[in-house]
Scaffold this active site. Sequence first.
Site, short mmCIF file in Angstrom:
data_model
loop_
_atom_site.label_atom_id
_atom_site.label_comp_id
_atom_site.label_asym_id
_atom_site.label_seq_id
_atom_site.Cartn_x
_atom_site.Cartn_y
_atom_site.Cartn_z
N HIS A 80 -0.41 0.94 48.19
CA HIS A 80 -1.71 1.45 47.76
C HIS A 80 -2.40 0.45 46.82
CE1 HIS A 80 -4.08 4.24 44.99
NE2 HIS A 80 -4.71 4.30 46.14
N GLU A 83 -4.08 -2.17 48.84
CA GLU A 83 -5.36 -1.63 49.37
C GLU A 83 -6.47 -1.80 48.35
OE1 GLU A 83 -7.52 2.45 49.28
OE2 GLU A 83 -5.47 2.69 50.01
N HIS A 84 -6.21 -1.43 47.10
CA HIS A 84 -7.21 -1.60 46.05
C HIS A 84 -7.59 -3.07 45.87
CE1 HIS A 84 -7.64 2.26 43.61
NE2 HIS A 84 -6.88 2.62 44.64
N GLU A 160 -7.23 -3.71 37.63
CA GLU A 160 -7.12 -2.62 38.60
C GLU A 160 -6.00 -1.65 38.26
OE1 GLU A 160 -8.99 -0.75 41.82
OE2 GLU A 160 -9.55 -2.49 40.61
#
Length: 943
Positions: A80, A83-84, A160
């Site tokens: 995940h 993905e970010h 992030e």
Amino acid sequence: MIKKISQLIYLIIFISFQTCLASLPANLISDDEKVVRGSLKNGMDYIIYPHSSPKGQVNFWLQIHSGSLQEEEDQRGIAHFVEHMLFNGTRDYPNNSVIEEFEKLGLKFGRDVNAYTNYSETVYQFNMPSDNQQNISKVMNIFYNWASQATFDPKEVDDERGVIVEEWRANQGLKWRNSMQRYPFTLTDSRHLIREPIGLMDTINHVSPQRIKDYYEKWYQPQNMTFIVVGDIDVKYAKTIIENTFSSLMNKNIVNNESYKTLNYQIPAINKARYNVISDDENTVNSFAIIYRYPRIFAKNEQTFIEQTTYSLLTQLFNQRFHDLIQEGKLTDAQSGVSMVSQLGDDYQASYFRIVAKKDDLKGAINSLMLELERIDRFGFTQPELERLKKTQLSYLKNAAENPESRDAKMLISRIDNASLYNLPIISPKDKYRLTLKAYEELDLTKINQAWLTLRHGEDKIYEQIVTKQMEAKALTPEQLVQLNDQVKQTELKAYQQNLQEKPLMNTFPATGKVTLRENLKDNATMLTLNNGAKVIVYPTTFDDSNISVMAIGQRGALSFSDNDYNAVQFANKVVNNSGLGDLSASELKSWMAQNLANINTILQDHQTIISLTGNNKNIEPIFQLIYQRFNATKVNQEIWKVIKQSQENEIKALEIQPRSQYDQAVYQLRYQDSRALPISQQQLDAIDNNQFLKLDQQLFSDPSQFTFIIVGNINLDEISNLSEKYLASLINKDFSLPPSRELNRLNSQQNIIIEGEKEPYTRVINFRYKPLSRSYDEKTKQQLAAFNFVLSRDLRVEIREKQSGVYSIGSITSINPYVNEFVYRFNFSCDPSRYNELIELSKNIIDKRIEKGITREELAEYKKIQLRTAKLQKSSNAQIARLLANSLSIYQNMSLFDNIESYIEDLTVESINQTVKHFFNGGLIESTAILKPNDISQQSEK
């Protein structure tokens, strides 16, 4: 002795059913003939599916056949995270510039561009116009960068981390806590249990950029990718852009002798009963479920298609019967019940049979569910039940087979994605109808009942109780559940008797009325005025779609009623909507609508009553019959009122024990100083006279002149005119007179509230700025404010999310209420409890700076591209057109919004926007803030 005999019978039936299935043909199912599959030399697969609806639009998906299951122990949450990071730096799009790039193309993050990660895959999505090859080339370059050129800049990675933590934080809550108590039972001893896609926050906070890159380089290889194209696009052109974009990608050979696209982690069978009690301080209902786990069925050939169809029929038959029993008042201990088949992992699934108890009578509800399951065990389903369900399903499937282009493109590409992930055929609507017909011929009542017993005899099962905190001590023990089940098996039962009948919706027909005026409108539309004052707008389209969308707008709503009846009429509308029409019960009506490909739903709002219908252009009359009966032949089923009342009592309980419910209500009351804005109390609920429901609901439909009917589809004006005269013009004005809406009184003073008690390390913030207006404003003003909000939203996202890592998302909305002439601006977010004051002040500073700066010409050009695409999408289907027309009539009582939406956007100027912003945002604003937080602000640990 009885139990042993029963087990022997089960075993015989089990063997018999499996033998029947084994003898069925195993012919492989072919792909839809429109599907184009292929592979590049580097092993990357592609699937192209030309689909003309909506016209001029195409969907591109890049599917990576890896998700959280492929993470190593020190990488939990990294799939995940990758993905970010693809939105935070690639070779050609450093930092967040990829977002700026697609916004320049008129594409909107969330609506047109998105991504997701689950256990088994990571998918990147674009939805865009298909008629601009230059823009498509730019998007394909973005996909190329995502597939092979991620940079994982350490600063961007660090920035992030906080965003992902805030995404995790935003999803904490009651539903998450209950799931965390369920997963150890449904996912026992599987890798899924320790590979939640969101991951571990300790890993997210400390993992090195190199370990994130390791995952990317290992799994983001062409042999582990599929590129999917669905939309209004030439197949040859689609194939060319795929080859030109991805052929140069090379496999890195990091994983040796491993077949990427078949790698999976099985969920082990556990052939014994388990018992689970899920309890939480904020649970408001008590429920019980029996969950049967078994290997997942993939429809790759005709035999497995029949098996899959069998299990689908079993759950639908149970739901159909349970719904009928509640309608008939035969389940006195149950508020509701449901059955479903749910995917547990790549290779396992489960059938759920759940019942929700009335109040705290959990044992009574459990007993009711066990009795009905036992009744089916002994007597099976009935032939009328099976025939009714088959007829309903075949009606839908036949319509889909005859109108394949009417399928929703996003739903279609999602199914193709699933077929790619599990190497399944992409079945055409025509073949699905054919295969289902064949399956239904094979699956007679005997085989269905055999299949039911096979499912019920499964040993891999879970008994699950979800209880309120007060009921935790009263949850049944495993021994008590076994004892209760044994008692049920000894209970004398009678076979289920179905009383439903196939009847027409109407037996007598009204005297025909007249069209008194016919006016030509823009875009070949026509307005018919009927003799009773009702109006009909007919909007013919040429979409390759047999579906018709109808919306009727009535100019009276809940605010037209007295204070005492304000709540009662809303309950009345819900009860009437679920009680049937004419001689048909709700169940009979549902069956009638399915067979006639028609549907109706009524929505009561504060200012209006909306009737929403769908139908088929080959058989339009059922739509008109539904409308006529909704005006003239409604009824009240008191059993439905009991269910709705119980649901409302649950909401009252939620307000007592759930801080988030308290917060939502407090935010509502922050705006209004009116008794009608207060939550209904138990005393007020008990005082509602349900005998008045029919009268209250009928008042909304007493004056047909208050209604405008919008009919959109590939339709013939003369046919619509004739049917309007037969059914709509014959609606009579009854002896009720509802006044115009009495607005809720606004609270025009600053009010700040703090709701404490949130259980999770989570704070929610909403900040309002609002002021009354001296006059009404048109759509041009709203577009000016929306353009400003576009750039302001971006400022907030960049500063609060990207630079501060403070939130997962931040909402920003400007609006003008047309009913009370009021301007409202609102921003909202959730965050770490220790940071909310800091982020509120920072947000206010960002807003003030943008007000001072205004919008630039470059920013306005971007906004226009996005909004013109939005306007085009709003006219890309019958349903979208009907909604836009309804909005125009609701807000302005004319078609100005629908007719002029593009010119409103094109005519926007920097000067007009900045002048409007200064007028609305400077002076006279009332500001209020609502905050939800834990009792102790130190509750910010990350799990």
